[in-house]
Design a protein around this motif. Structure first.
Motif, PDB file in Angstrom:
ATOM      1  N   GLN A  78      43.312  36.041  16.355  1.00 26.78           N
ATOM      2  CA  GLN A  78      43.095  37.244  17.148  1.00 26.78           C
ATOM      3  C   GLN A  78      43.253  38.503  16.299  1.00 26.78           C
ATOM      4  N   LEU A  79      43.949  38.377  15.200  1.00 29.25           N
ATOM      5  CA  LEU A  79      44.319  39.529  14.381  1.00 29.25           C
ATOM      6  C   LEU A  79      43.340  39.697  13.223  1.00 29.25           C
ATOM      7  N   GLU A  80      42.932  40.936  12.979  1.00 32.17           N
ATOM      8  CA  GLU A  80      42.053  41.265  11.858  1.00 32.17           C
ATOM      9  C   GLU A  80      42.814  42.176  10.890  1.00 32.17           C
ATOM     10  N   ALA A  81      42.495  42.074   9.619  1.00 34.35           N
ATOM     11  CA  ALA A  81      43.181  42.855   8.588  1.00 34.35           C
ATOM     12  C   ALA A  81      43.097  44.359   8.866  1.00 34.35           C
ATOM     13  N   GLN A  82      41.950  44.830   9.326  1.00 32.09           N
ATOM     14  CA  GLN A  82      41.796  46.270   9.566  1.00 32.09           C
ATOM     15  C   GLN A  82      42.721  46.767  10.675  1.00 32.09           C
ATOM     16  N   GLN A  83      43.030  45.913  11.660  1.00 26.74           N
ATOM     17  CA  GLN A  83      43.979  46.305  12.706  1.00 26.74           C
ATOM     18  C   GLN A  83      45.335  46.624  12.101  1.00 26.74           C
ATOM     19  N   VAL A  84      45.762  45.807  11.151  1.00 23.78           N
ATOM     20  CA  VAL A  84      47.060  46.007  10.509  1.00 23.78           C
ATOM     21  C   VAL A  84      47.038  47.284   9.671  1.00 23.78           C
ATOM     22  N   VAL A  85      45.954  47.490   8.924  1.00 22.30           N
ATOM     23  CA  VAL A  85      45.824  48.713   8.112  1.00 22.30           C
ATOM     24  C   VAL A  85      45.881  49.945   9.018  1.00 22.30           C
ATOM     25  N   ASP A  86      45.132  49.927  10.122  1.00 20.61           N
ATOM     26  CA  ASP A  86      45.128  51.067  11.048  1.00 20.61           C
ATOM     27  C   ASP A  86      46.516  51.311  11.632  1.00 20.61           C
ATOM     28  N   TYR A  87      47.211  50.242  11.993  1.00 20.48           N
ATOM     29  CA  TYR A  87      48.564  50.364  12.546  1.00 20.48           C
ATOM     30  C   TYR A  87      49.503  50.990  11.510  1.00 20.48           C
ATOM     31  N   LEU A  88      49.474  50.489  10.283  1.00 19.44           N
ATOM     32  CA  LEU A  88      50.356  51.019   9.237  1.00 19.44           C
ATOM     33  C   LEU A  88      50.024  52.480   8.927  1.00 19.44           C
ATOM     34  N   GLU A 110      50.792  35.413   7.009  1.00 21.38           N
ATOM     35  CA  GLU A 110      50.494  34.013   7.301  1.00 21.38           C
ATOM     36  C   GLU A 110      50.394  33.885   8.818  1.00 21.38           C
ATOM     37  N   LEU A 111      49.215  33.500   9.283  1.00 18.93           N
ATOM     38  CA  LEU A 111      48.953  33.417  10.721  1.00 18.93           C
ATOM     39  C   LEU A 111      49.363  32.055  11.272  1.00 18.93           C
ATOM     40  N   ARG A 162      54.652  34.476   9.085  1.00 20.12           N
ATOM     41  CA  ARG A 162      55.412  35.182   8.051  1.00 20.12           C
ATOM     42  C   ARG A 162      54.625  36.390   7.577  1.00 20.12           C
ATOM     43  N   VAL A 163      55.359  37.373   7.058  1.00 16.14           N
ATOM     44  CA  VAL A 163      54.727  38.563   6.485  1.00 16.14           C
ATOM     45  C   VAL A 163      55.544  39.029   5.287  1.00 16.14           C
ATOM     46  N   ALA A 164      54.839  39.500   4.263  1.00 17.43           N
ATOM     47  CA  ALA A 164      55.508  40.043   3.079  1.00 17.43           C
ATOM     48  C   ALA A 164      54.756  41.283   2.614  1.00 17.43           C
ATOM     49  N   VAL A 165      55.507  42.307   2.216  1.00 13.61           N
ATOM     50  CA  VAL A 165      54.930  43.537   1.682  1.00 13.61           C
ATOM     51  C   VAL A 165      55.423  43.692   0.252  1.00 13.61           C
ATOM     52  N   VAL A 166      54.480  43.870  -0.669  1.00 12.79           N
ATOM     53  CA  VAL A 166      54.809  44.085  -2.081  1.00 12.79           C
ATOM     54  C   VAL A 166      53.962  45.238  -2.595  1.00 12.79           C
ATOM     55  N   THR A 167      54.272  45.689  -3.794  1.00 13.08           N
ATOM     56  CA  THR A 167      53.522  46.810  -4.360  1.00 13.08           C
ATOM     57  C   THR A 167      52.687  46.358  -5.540  1.00 13.08           C
ATOM     58  N   ALA A 168      51.577  47.040  -5.718  1.00 11.76           N
ATOM     59  CA  ALA A 168      50.733  46.863  -6.900  1.00 11.76           C
ATOM     60  C   ALA A 168      50.451  48.270  -7.401  1.00 11.76           C
ATOM     61  N   LYS A 214      46.383  47.097   1.471  1.00 10.23           N
ATOM     62  CA  LYS A 214      45.416  46.004   1.454  1.00 10.23           C
ATOM     63  C   LYS A 214      46.086  44.840   2.164  1.00 10.23           C
ATOM     64  N   VAL A 215      45.438  44.337   3.191  1.00 13.97           N
ATOM     65  CA  VAL A 215      46.013  43.270   4.009  1.00 13.97           C
ATOM     66  C   VAL A 215      45.259  41.976   3.747  1.00 13.97           C
ATOM     67  N   PHE A 216      46.020  40.915   3.541  1.00 10.48           N
ATOM     68  CA  PHE A 216      45.452  39.597   3.300  1.00 10.48           C
ATOM     69  C   PHE A 216      45.971  38.649   4.381  1.00 10.48           C
ATOM     70  N   LEU A 217      45.057  38.074   5.149  1.00 12.12           N
ATOM     71  CA  LEU A 217      45.400  37.108   6.185  1.00 12.12           C
ATOM     72  C   LEU A 217      45.152  35.707   5.654  1.00 12.12           C
TER      73      LEU A 217
END
Length: 189
Positions: A162-172, A154-155, A134-140, A182-185
């Protein structure tokens, strides 16, 4: 969306219709045509009627439309405009059929750009669907209007991660520009 779905239905003899539009990464499913005596308009944030395939707020008008909320003139003034109900739903019309794309309250505005959380969630999930449950995007945001988008993922497997938070940040960041993420796994429950 339950308000809009109650005024629109697809034909029982037609097949499911989907449509992809340039402003979203996913296909949208038609809710069908308005029922008899029900009118639907798609309007911009300033209330102008939009052309087909342009996403905006869904307005409905009908003889069966509510006359307002009981003893809530504040809500009535905001939601009822000249015989039209502002649904709070987002969507577009195409060939007389309604496609719902989300809720107005789910829209995040960052640096003047409109971001649909579901669009980012879809892109993240599609890229790493074998890893993500699952994945959720919210604002702060703080008082200075600086907004950070928080991405909770949620992995499926925490042990074989296999997935790291920085990979997601770089992709976005590759398509979102100057937005801070800010990505939280977390492990799947």
């Amino acid at each position: 969306a339950e308000t809009v779905l109650g005024v629109c239905f697809a034909s029982p003899v037609s097949s499911l219709k989907t449509k992809k539009i340039s402003t979203a990464p996913t296909d949208w499913v038609s809710c069908g045509r308005p029922l008899q005596d029900i009118k639907i308009e798609i309007r911009s944030a300033v209330g102008q009627v939009l052309h087909e395939e342009n996403v905006g707020e869904i307005y409905i008008s009908s003889p069966s439309l509510t006359i307002g909320f009981y003893q809530r003139p504040d809500l009535n003034q905001e939601l009822l405009k000249g015989g039209w109900l502002k649904t709070g739903d987002l969507g577009f019309l195409l060939d007389g059929e309604l496609y719902i794309t989300g809720r107005l309250k789910d829209l995040i505005i960052v640096h003047g750009r409109k971001i649909h959380a579901v669009d980012l969630e879809t892109k993240i999930y599609e890229k790493w669907k074998k890893d993500i449950a699952r994945v959720a995007v919210v604002t702060a945001s703080d008082d200075s209007q600086n907004k950070t988008l928080l991405v909770a993922i949620e992995l499926r497997s925490w042990l074989n991660k296999q997935l790291e938070a920085q990979q997601v940040v770089d992709y976005l960041n590759s398509f979102s520009g100057d937005i801070e993420f800010k990505v939280f796994l977390m492990p799947q429950k």
